[in-house]
Enzyme design. Sequence first.
Site, PDB file in Angstrom:
ATOM      1  N   LYS A   1       1.078  -1.273  -0.081  1.00  0.00           N
ATOM      2  CA  LYS A   1      -0.070   0.141   0.016  1.00  0.00           C
ATOM      3  C   LYS A   1       1.118   1.407   0.012  1.00  0.00           C
ATOM      4  O   LYS A   1       1.477   1.681   1.004  1.00  0.00           O
ATOM      5  CB  LYS A   1      -0.874  -0.158   1.232  1.00  0.00           C
ATOM      6  CG  LYS A   1      -2.184   0.480   0.958  1.00  0.00           C
ATOM      7  CD  LYS A   1      -2.131   2.053   0.827  1.00  0.00           C
ATOM      8  CE  LYS A   1      -1.675   2.862   2.058  1.00  0.00           C
ATOM      9  NZ  LYS A   1      -1.431   4.172   1.073  1.00  0.00           N
TER      10      LYS A   1
ATOM     11  N   GLU B   1       9.686   2.127  10.767  1.00  0.00           N
ATOM     12  CA  GLU B   1      10.623   3.266  10.849  1.00  0.00           C
ATOM     13  C   GLU B   1       9.914   4.461  10.436  1.00  0.00           C
ATOM     14  O   GLU B   1       9.124   4.955   9.697  1.00  0.00           O
ATOM     15  CB  GLU B   1      11.400   3.235   9.399  1.00  0.00           C
ATOM     16  CG  GLU B   1      12.307   1.694   9.270  1.00  0.00           C
ATOM     17  CD  GLU B   1      13.380   1.971  10.414  1.00  0.00           C
ATOM     18  OE1 GLU B   1      13.572   3.034  10.938  1.00  0.00           O
ATOM     19  OE2 GLU B   1      13.976   0.696  10.894  1.00  0.00           O
TER      20      GLU B   1
ATOM     21  N   CYS C   1      13.912  11.152   6.517  1.00  0.00           N
ATOM     22  CA  CYS C   1      13.802  11.023   8.118  1.00  0.00           C
ATOM     23  C   CYS C   1      15.343  10.967   8.640  1.00  0.00           C
ATOM     24  O   CYS C   1      15.514  11.206   9.851  1.00  0.00           O
ATOM     25  CB  CYS C   1      13.014   9.507   8.286  1.00  0.00           C
ATOM     26  SG  CYS C   1      13.648   8.437   7.426  1.00  0.00           S
TER      27      CYS C   1
ATOM     28  N   GLU D   1       9.893  17.013  14.411  1.00  0.00           N
ATOM     29  CA  GLU D   1      10.516  16.904  13.180  1.00  0.00           C
ATOM     30  C   GLU D   1       9.549  17.635  12.360  1.00  0.00           C
ATOM     31  O   GLU D   1       8.550  17.779  12.311  1.00  0.00           O
ATOM     32  CB  GLU D   1      10.133  15.457  12.737  1.00  0.00           C
ATOM     33  CG  GLU D   1      10.819  15.108  11.242  1.00  0.00           C
ATOM     34  CD  GLU D   1      10.597  13.680  10.864  1.00  0.00           C
ATOM     35  OE1 GLU D   1       9.536  13.104  11.009  1.00  0.00           O
ATOM     36  OE2 GLU D   1      11.698  13.087  10.366  1.00  0.00           O
TER      37      GLU D   1
HETATM   38  P1  ADP Z   1       3.173  11.151   6.161  1.00  0.00           P
HETATM   39  O1  ADP Z   1       2.920  12.386   7.098  1.00  0.00           O
HETATM   40  O2  ADP Z   1       4.725  11.024   5.826  1.00  0.00           O
HETATM   41  O3  ADP Z   1       2.455  10.961   4.819  1.00  0.00           O
HETATM   42  P2  ADP Z   1       1.905   8.857   7.146  1.00  0.00           P
HETATM   43  O4  ADP Z   1       2.222   8.375   8.482  1.00  0.00           O
HETATM   44  O5  ADP Z   1       0.466   9.706   7.258  1.00  0.00           O
HETATM   45  O6  ADP Z   1       3.063  10.012   7.013  1.00  0.00           O
HETATM   46  O7  ADP Z   1       1.808   7.714   5.861  1.00  0.00           O
HETATM   47  C1  ADP Z   1       2.751   6.835   5.753  1.00  0.00           C
HETATM   48  C2  ADP Z   1       1.941   5.952   4.954  1.00  0.00           C
HETATM   49  O8  ADP Z   1       1.006   5.246   5.959  1.00  0.00           O
HETATM   50  C3  ADP Z   1       1.223   5.971   3.759  1.00  0.00           C
HETATM   51  O9  ADP Z   1       1.293   5.077   2.692  1.00  0.00           O
HETATM   52  C4  ADP Z   1      -0.168   6.529   4.237  1.00  0.00           C
HETATM   53  O10 ADP Z   1      -1.272   6.319   3.459  1.00  0.00           O
HETATM   54  C5  ADP Z   1      -0.223   5.242   5.337  1.00  0.00           C
HETATM   55  N1  ADP Z   1      -1.161   5.629   6.731  1.00  0.00           N
HETATM   56  C6  ADP Z   1      -1.789   6.742   6.816  1.00  0.00           C
HETATM   57  N2  ADP Z   1      -2.690   6.595   7.861  1.00  0.00           N
HETATM   58  C7  ADP Z   1      -2.573   5.232   8.218  1.00  0.00           C
HETATM   59  C8  ADP Z   1      -3.237   4.410   9.241  1.00  0.00           C
HETATM   60  N3  ADP Z   1      -4.156   4.797  10.059  1.00  0.00           N
HETATM   61  N4  ADP Z   1      -2.973   3.107   9.281  1.00  0.00           N
HETATM   62  C9  ADP Z   1      -2.017   2.556   8.425  1.00  0.00           C
HETATM   63  N5  ADP Z   1      -1.403   3.210   7.450  1.00  0.00           N
HETATM   64  C10 ADP Z   1      -1.813   4.717   7.269  1.00  0.00           C
END
Ligand code: ADP
Length: 476
Positions: free
Chosen positions: A171, A246, A280, A378
């Site tokens: 995903k 990570e 990061c 961050e």
């Molecule tokens: P960023 O702020 O760098 O986008 P996120 O943690 O929001 O960081 O996103 C990193 C990944 O996690 C993306 O693929 C995002 O779609 C996914 N993501 C966002 N919300 C959730 C959630 N509640 N559970 C699992 N994955 C998520």
Amino acid sequence: MDYKNFIGGAWAATAESIPNINPSDTTDTIGFAAKGTVSDLDKAIDAAHEAAPGWATSTPQQRFDVLDFIGTEILAREEELGRLLSREEGKTLPEGIGEAARAGQIFKFFAGEALRQSGDHLASVRPGIEVDVTRSPVGVVGLITPWNFPIAIPAWKLAPAICFGNAVVLKPAELVPASAHALVEIVSRAGLPDGVVNLVFGRGSELGPRMIDNEKVNAISFTGSVPTGRGIAAACGAKLKKVQLEMGGKNPMVILDDADLDVAVETCLNGAFFSTGQRCTASSRLIVTEKIHDQFVATLYDRMVALKVGHALEAGIQMGPVVDNRQLEQNLSYVDIASSEGGKVLGGQRLDLATKGFFMAPALVTETSNDMRINREEVFGPVASVVRVKDYDEALAVANDTEFGLSAGICTTSLKHAHHFKRNSQAGMVMVNLPTAGVDYHVPFGGTKGSSFGSREQGRYAAEFYTTVKTAYTLP
Ligand code: ADP
């Protein structure tokens, strides 16, 4: 271009789609990604679940051939893949091509690793009995990836997953579907049985929780933000599901009086601002001892303002745009916060350039103390702050005074201090006279404290996450 889901060996469209916008030029729509639903995700997980036992018994030669095919094609197309990556993510073209090449090298590494798997055969402590210790695949692994390394991070999760005999559902982040699609398109022709690798695009907030909830997913590897990671860890804990995270960093770079000034400035320029600071491992806290402080700040500032900011695909550009408007607003708000807390801000303003994109000037915040928000949280943008310290001991204490622990660096010509720092830094990765960002692919990547959770990614240490150890006893 439409980026479809890839489920059970077939490309599948969805009713709704999400546009993929070029952050260097928002009038450029690169394509449309599928907006997968929970039901699409369940289908992908079912396909992976069905394919997993077959791939678990594949031979090292089959795994080598698949991984080598993928690596070879990525490397042959690194220019084209790098261009696509830079267009959708905004890192400069040389950085985009470098990242694509890195993805190819990762597949090549794990191709070799597939042939190198071994176990232990021991005598039991009991007479006549023999003991075997071997590694089995985990089963179905959910891979959730962020936008800042659109091809390298999917690669460094996919390659070991395939190498160690697992099936996966990937995903990718909503902002960078093209690179993930291009990668899986190559994977789809590599000779894997249907269902071993599946790709589902869609909203993380919707699909992520289902990935963890679905009983057929045995493990989750996630790279992304701290709040999302925390939620995933808690949900996986409740399910007793294997998890690897990570997350962020607030990486210190210590500059000692005895540092080579040119090395120190070059290291910080790269570590803080390259890839628009969207790493990061970016060097975001520059901890500088008294005697070199003023000269270091003046020289770094001169180099920073000379950086050419612009369209990622334009020749000669050294810093591309911020990935999207939300991230740009966040960066600008941290610049304001730093200023209101008493930091002296140099640069950091929004830029209007020839194309309509999410551009900002890099920012250096001087006269900060380590308890300010700019040094605790961050930013994930081209914003670095400077903390002035008395000596090495204070520098080390400040470097370690953080909730994060991904990467830490020191610029010094003192062997004694370099050695002491390597031993006593609390970060998972330590750099001497090198930027905190920029790592090799054949050794482990990961941090301590709030930066990482679970076993390490990359190199042969990746086996810890993608396999389960089995101990078998035989009385012949
Ligand atoms: P960023 O702020 O760098 O986008 P996120 O943690 O929001 O960081 O996103 C990193 C990944 O996690 C993306 O693929 C995002 O779609 C996914 N993501 C966002 N919300 C959730 C959630 N509640 N559970 C699992 N994955 C998520």
